[in-house]
Design a protein around this motif. Structure first.
Motif, PDB file in Angstrom:
ATOM      1  N   ILE A   1      -1.777  46.027   5.838  1.00 35.07           N
ATOM      2  CA  ILE A   1      -2.162  44.741   4.847  1.00 35.07           C
ATOM      3  C   ILE A   1      -3.356  44.333   5.541  1.00 35.07           C
ATOM      4  O   ILE A   1      -4.471  44.060   4.791  1.00 35.07           O
ATOM      5  CB  ILE A   1      -1.229  43.889   4.374  1.00 35.07           C
ATOM      6  N   ALA A   2      -3.018  43.863   6.985  1.00 35.05           N
ATOM      7  CA  ALA A   2      -4.079  43.094   7.387  1.00 35.05           C
ATOM      8  C   ALA A   2      -5.500  43.840   7.510  1.00 35.05           C
ATOM      9  O   ALA A   2      -6.628  43.449   7.089  1.00 35.05           O
ATOM     10  CB  ALA A   2      -3.823  42.642   8.869  1.00 35.05           C
ATOM     11  N   GLN A   3      -5.418  45.400   7.902  1.00 32.28           N
ATOM     12  CA  GLN A   3      -6.552  46.170   8.018  1.00 32.28           C
ATOM     13  C   GLN A   3      -7.130  46.561   6.638  1.00 32.28           C
ATOM     14  O   GLN A   3      -8.548  46.157   6.330  1.00 32.28           O
ATOM     15  CB  GLN A   3      -6.052  47.322   8.554  1.00 32.28           C
ATOM     16  N   ALA A   4      -6.379  46.500   5.452  1.00 34.09           N
ATOM     17  CA  ALA A   4      -6.771  46.938   4.443  1.00 34.09           C
ATOM     18  C   ALA A   4      -7.635  45.668   3.764  1.00 34.09           C
ATOM     19  O   ALA A   4      -8.608  45.845   2.957  1.00 34.09           O
ATOM     20  CB  ALA A   4      -5.669  47.205   3.414  1.00 34.09           C
ATOM     21  N   GLU A   5      -7.188  44.508   4.249  1.00 33.35           N
ATOM     22  CA  GLU A   5      -7.953  43.112   3.758  1.00 33.35           C
ATOM     23  C   GLU A   5      -9.219  42.927   4.571  1.00 33.35           C
ATOM     24  O   GLU A   5      -9.641  42.002   4.349  1.00 33.35           O
ATOM     25  CB  GLU A   5      -6.925  42.095   3.812  1.00 33.35           C
ATOM     26  N   GLY A   6      -9.370  43.651   5.640  1.00 31.89           N
ATOM     27  CA  GLY A   6     -10.364  43.671   6.394  1.00 31.89           C
ATOM     28  C   GLY A   6     -10.351  42.351   7.335  1.00 31.89           C
ATOM     29  O   GLY A   6     -11.404  41.605   7.554  1.00 31.89           O
TER      30      GLY A   6
ATOM     31  N   LYS B   1      -4.873  40.359  -2.260  1.00 34.67           N
ATOM     32  CA  LYS B   1      -4.962  41.352  -3.264  1.00 34.67           C
ATOM     33  C   LYS B   1      -6.316  42.280  -2.573  1.00 34.67           C
ATOM     34  O   LYS B   1      -7.192  41.990  -2.199  1.00 34.67           O
ATOM     35  CB  LYS B   1      -5.737  40.665  -4.346  1.00 34.67           C
ATOM     36  N   ILE B   2      -5.818  43.383  -2.604  1.00 37.36           N
ATOM     37  CA  ILE B   2      -6.268  44.536  -1.699  1.00 37.36           C
ATOM     38  C   ILE B   2      -7.294  45.253  -2.537  1.00 37.36           C
ATOM     39  O   ILE B   2      -6.848  46.029  -3.662  1.00 37.36           O
ATOM     40  CB  ILE B   2      -5.302  45.601  -0.982  1.00 37.36           C
ATOM     41  N   GLN B   3      -8.690  44.997  -2.681  1.00 38.44           N
ATOM     42  CA  GLN B   3      -9.592  45.526  -3.689  1.00 38.44           C
ATOM     43  C   GLN B   3      -9.507  47.105  -3.642  1.00 38.44           C
ATOM     44  O   GLN B   3      -9.947  47.491  -2.375  1.00 38.44           O
ATOM     45  CB  GLN B   3     -10.948  45.065  -3.461  1.00 38.44           C
ATOM     46  N   GLY B   4      -9.001  47.757  -4.658  1.00 37.06           N
ATOM     47  CA  GLY B   4      -9.276  48.966  -4.689  1.00 37.06           C
ATOM     48  C   GLY B   4      -8.356  49.660  -3.542  1.00 37.06           C
ATOM     49  O   GLY B   4      -8.493  50.968  -3.152  1.00 37.06           O
ATOM     50  N   GLY B   5      -7.517  49.147  -2.983  1.00 34.91           N
ATOM     51  CA  GLY B   5      -6.355  49.884  -2.134  1.00 34.91           C
ATOM     52  C   GLY B   5      -7.081  49.804  -0.766  1.00 34.91           C
ATOM     53  O   GLY B   5      -6.306  50.110   0.231  1.00 34.91           O
ATOM     54  N   GLY B   6      -8.079  49.344  -0.388  1.00 31.82           N
ATOM     55  CA  GLY B   6      -8.832  49.412   0.811  1.00 31.82           C
ATOM     56  C   GLY B   6      -8.639  50.749   1.662  1.00 31.82           C
ATOM     57  O   GLY B   6      -8.707  51.760   0.877  1.00 31.82           O
ATOM     58  N   GLU B   7      -8.765  50.355   2.700  1.00 30.91           N
ATOM     59  CA  GLU B   7      -9.153  51.951   3.663  1.00 30.91           C
ATOM     60  C   GLU B   7      -8.002  52.892   3.535  1.00 30.91           C
ATOM     61  O   GLU B   7      -8.078  54.042   4.188  1.00 30.91           O
ATOM     62  CB  GLU B   7      -9.689  51.719   5.114  1.00 30.91           C
ATOM     63  N   PHE B   8      -6.874  52.433   3.069  1.00 26.94           N
ATOM     64  CA  PHE B   8      -5.762  53.478   2.917  1.00 26.94           C
ATOM     65  C   PHE B   8      -5.592  54.331   1.846  1.00 26.94           C
ATOM     66  O   PHE B   8      -4.483  54.896   1.483  1.00 26.94           O
ATOM     67  CB  PHE B   8      -4.353  52.893   3.623  1.00 26.94           C
ATOM     68  N   LYS B   9      -6.557  53.847   0.906  1.00 27.55           N
ATOM     69  CA  LYS B   9      -6.272  54.325  -0.317  1.00 27.55           C
ATOM     70  C   LYS B   9      -5.990  56.136  -0.322  1.00 27.55           C
ATOM     71  O   LYS B   9      -7.124  56.691   0.366  1.00 27.55           O
ATOM     72  CB  LYS B   9      -7.572  54.095  -1.312  1.00 27.55           C
TER      73      LYS B   9
END
Lengths: 272, 458
Positions: free
Chosen positions: A264-269, A140-148
């Protein structure tokens, strides 16, 4: 930082068997995922996701070999079957039932062409697998992550799309990023090939007026418009071709190519 | 039965007989192909046929030609009911024998006339697209020699003439009835608007009515006999071709079982290779790996060639063709048909030997012994340009599988002639030696997993 990270020991089927265990999935890495420097990053990102959500997985490690796809598409049915039959022996010896791979070519070959030769497995492309993880709430990517809000266009792989009718899974994965998804005019069933399929990856193109990847890159760049953007892919060959295309157009500063697993991996940190 | 009926019977019998004779030639050509079992899942096949062939599903990827084509297609289906009536009238000397259907006949004739008018409009627009605006996929390409272009125009003109003949017949019939004060069964929205077109002379009107009738019926018989020589044969072949089209995913390419046996025997000396197939004389059938000529292709691949209507949708979406390479999927299919008719039987009108070298676009020059589908018609350069992306297969409204033919020809180049490009041979060697298409050591395959971290969960 160090204390917040843990080193991953990627389990092999041999390890699993030695411990009397059976993994939930076999992650079939593929040649590009194993050897191509750019695509190794995709393999690592996908493993980070598997580790993060706690999927019980294993890889074949050095026991993996080419599925035979490039040989088959190039017309070398003999070499293809040699590879396929040997791989099937390994897979069957480990009693493999479910295979996940990040390569549409491996996916297509194992799923569609191995059954006739005695290899029957449930084969899932990583786009479908990631979509399932997202749907189940395991990613679950909180708030869309860095690619929002970022402009992303997805380039369909022929061997995922037309060859196997998988169009929505990668798009649903990208939707989790809450990005600004834009479609190229030629998309889904009408998608334009990157130029690498059918063993073209391993040879020079025939004489013509333009290279196929340039034609496709021009379309992607026009779709993304001015400014920064991302071309998302779900295939190692598409990634190479689009990267080359963007470089050829001197746009590598503005436009990045990422596999959906990396996003996905980046957005999930997970990649920090 | 009058003289006219007897003449009609003779003409009809001759037309139908000639058609059957031509169909037998074509079926002989298709049967040159290899055996292939394609009878599984009849219900799925019927559904596909209803959707793609009958329902024109894939045509609608391009709306304008789809709608125009739909007019001609429905016109063809519905007007055939009137043709049936014409046949009965012709044999028994009756007049509008289906008129007994009353209101239903009114509706039928009404729809018929509207459709006939739409067919004229659609065909005129098709002629315009081909000859004036020259839509690239219809006008360009080396395979679009003089004959395919002429063929398309002939068909469109015949269709227009047939529709005009039908109107002439209806107009004259209506006017005659009015003059004679009798009722005509049916409702004719177009013809009734042109009632006075041919004047009021009964003798003239009678002649026009008869001439219109005869032109229509002879036109249809001629049209039917023209089909086997034409791309227009698709109106028949589309149905079986879609029925027998591939049900599996497009990415699944054919496997050669003979090779499987060879490899299994190599890996395991105890493996028993099944006895080879025997021909009629009891000699083992030697099968080529891949395809060099038409008889190495399957009957379905040959049927594909007879189904092609040369619309060029495949070529217009082919990545290789778009970027200026020689490959044109339509050419592969058209070459297959031409070669089949050169090697086997040719239909009444079209003889490839007469039309092959027209319009200054001669085929590649090859030595006599190389005059096969591969090299004589299709060059390796075309075959190697294919990315196997299946865009052509996806685009084809009648489910032709261009990629399967390209792949079989490629297989022959590689397996029988070792004639792959050098870089591909290097790739083969890498796979054999390293288990990867690149020259990496297999022992390095797992190196990607080194120094890989994930955030620890707290």
């Amino acid at each position: 930082m160090e204390e917040n990270k843990r080193l991953v020991k990627v389990p092999t089927m041999a390890d699993m068997m030695a411990n009397g265990e059976e993994p939930e999935i076999l992650f079939w890495v593929g040649c590009a995922g194993s050897f191509d420097d750019r695509y190794k990053r995709v393999t690592r990102a996908f493993v980070q996701i598997l580790e993060h959500v706690g999927v019980k997985y294993a890889v074949l490690g050095t026991e993996e070999s080419c599925t035979g796809d490039p040989a088959k598409r190039a017309g070398n049915e003999f070499l293809f079957q040699m590879q396929a039959i040997t791989n099937i022996e390994v897979l069957n010896a480990y009693n493999v039932k479910k295979i996940v791979t990040a390569c549409p070519h491996c996916f297509n070959t194992i799923k569609n062409e191995y059954p006739n030769l005695g290899g029957n497995y449930e084969v899932i492309h990583h786009s479908t697998f990631l979509q399932q993880l997202i749907n189940e709430g395991r990613v679950k990517i909180q708030g869309g992550g860095e690619f929002k809000g970022k402009r992303i266009t997805f380039h369909d792989s022929c061997y995922l799309g037309r060859a196997n009718d998988i169009y929505e899974a990668p798009r649903e994965v990208l939707a989790a990023l809450d990005a600004d998804l834009v479609e190229m005019k030629r998309s889904r069933a009408n998608g334009l090939c990157c130029g690498a399929g059918g063993a073209q990856m391993f040879k020079e193109p025939e004489p013509g007026t333009k290279d196929v990847n340039i034609e496709r890159t021009e379309e992607a760049l026009a779709t993304l418009g001015a400014g920064n953007g991302i071309i998302a892919t779900a295939c190692p060959f598409c990634m190479v071709m689009m990267n080359d295309g963007v470089k050829n157009k001197d746009q590598e500063e503005n436009v990045k190519i990422f596999d959906i697993a990396e996003l996905i991996a980046q957005a999930e940190g997970l990649t920090k | 039965m009058g003289l006219e009926n007897i003449i009609f019977l003779l003409v009809a019998a001759l037309g139908i007989g000639l058609f059957v004779w031509q169909i037998r030639k074509i079926s002989k050509n298709i049967n040159m192909g290899r055996d292939l079992e394609l009878a599984n899942n009849p219900s799925e096949r019927v559904n596909k046929m209803l959707l793609v062939a009958f329902g024109q599903q894939k045509m609608f990827k391009r709306p304008l030609p789809a709608v125009l084509h739909l007019f001609v297609y429905i016109g063809f289906l519905v007007i055939n009911i009137e043709v049936l009536e014409i046949l009965i009238d012709g044999i028994f000397g009756t007049h509008r024998v289906l008129g007994f259907m009353g209101p239903l006949y009114n509706v039928l004739m009404f729809v018929n006339e509207i459709l006939a008018a739409l067919v004229i409009v659609a065909c005129a627009m098709f002629l315009w697209r081909r000859n004036v605006t020259k839509v690239p996929r219809l006008a360009a390409g080396v395979e679009m020699r003089a004959w395919p272009k002429m063929d398309a125009n002939i068909i469109l003109v015949i269709e227009i003439v047939l529709m005009f003949a039908l109107f002439a017949f209806n107009i004259a019939d209506l006017k005659l009835a009015e003059l004679q004060g009798r009722e005509v069964a049916g409702s004719f929205p177009v013809s009734s608007a042109f009632m006075d077109l041919f004047g009021s002379n009964e003798a003239t009107l009678h002649t026009i009515e008869r001439v219109g009738w005869w032109i229509h019926i002879i036109g249809i018989l001629a049209f039917m006999n023209y089909l086997p020589s034409s791309k227009h044969f698709h109106i028949i072949m589309a149905f079986p071709n879609v029925y027998y089209s591939k049900l599996e995913p497009k990415g699944k390419f054919a496997t050669n079982p003979a090779i499987t046996h060879e490899i299994k025997a190599m890996l395991d000396p105890a493996y028993e290779v099944p006895a080879p197939e025997m021909d009629a004389e009891g000699n083992p059938v030697v099968q080529r790996f891949g395809a060099k000529d038409v008889e190495d292709l399957s009957w379905k691949q040959l049927m594909d060639a007879y189904t092609c209507t040369e619309c060029g949708r495949c070529t217009s979406v082919c990545p290789a063709n778009i970027t200026g390479k020689l490959l044109s999927p339509r050419k592969i299919v058209m070459d297959t048909r031409d070669r089949m008719e050169e090697k086997g039987e040719h239909p009444a009108i079209f003889d490839p030997a007469k039309y092959g070298k027209d319009a200054g676009t001669e085929r590649v020059k090859v030595a006599e012994e190389e005059l096969t589908l591969l090299r004589g018609y299709i060059t390796p350069e075309e075959l190697w340009a294919c990315t196997t992306c299946n865009a052509c297969v996806e685009a084809c409204p009648v489910n032709i599988d261009q990629v399967s033919t390209i792949m079989d020809l490629r297989r022959f180049l590689v397996l029988e002639e070792s004639a792959a490009p050098a870089s591909l041979n290097a790739m083969f060697t890498n796979i054999e030696n390293n288990g990867a298409p690149w020259a990496f050591s297999p022992s390095d395959r797992f190196n990607w997993a080194e120094d890989l971290y994930v955030p620890s969960k707290n």
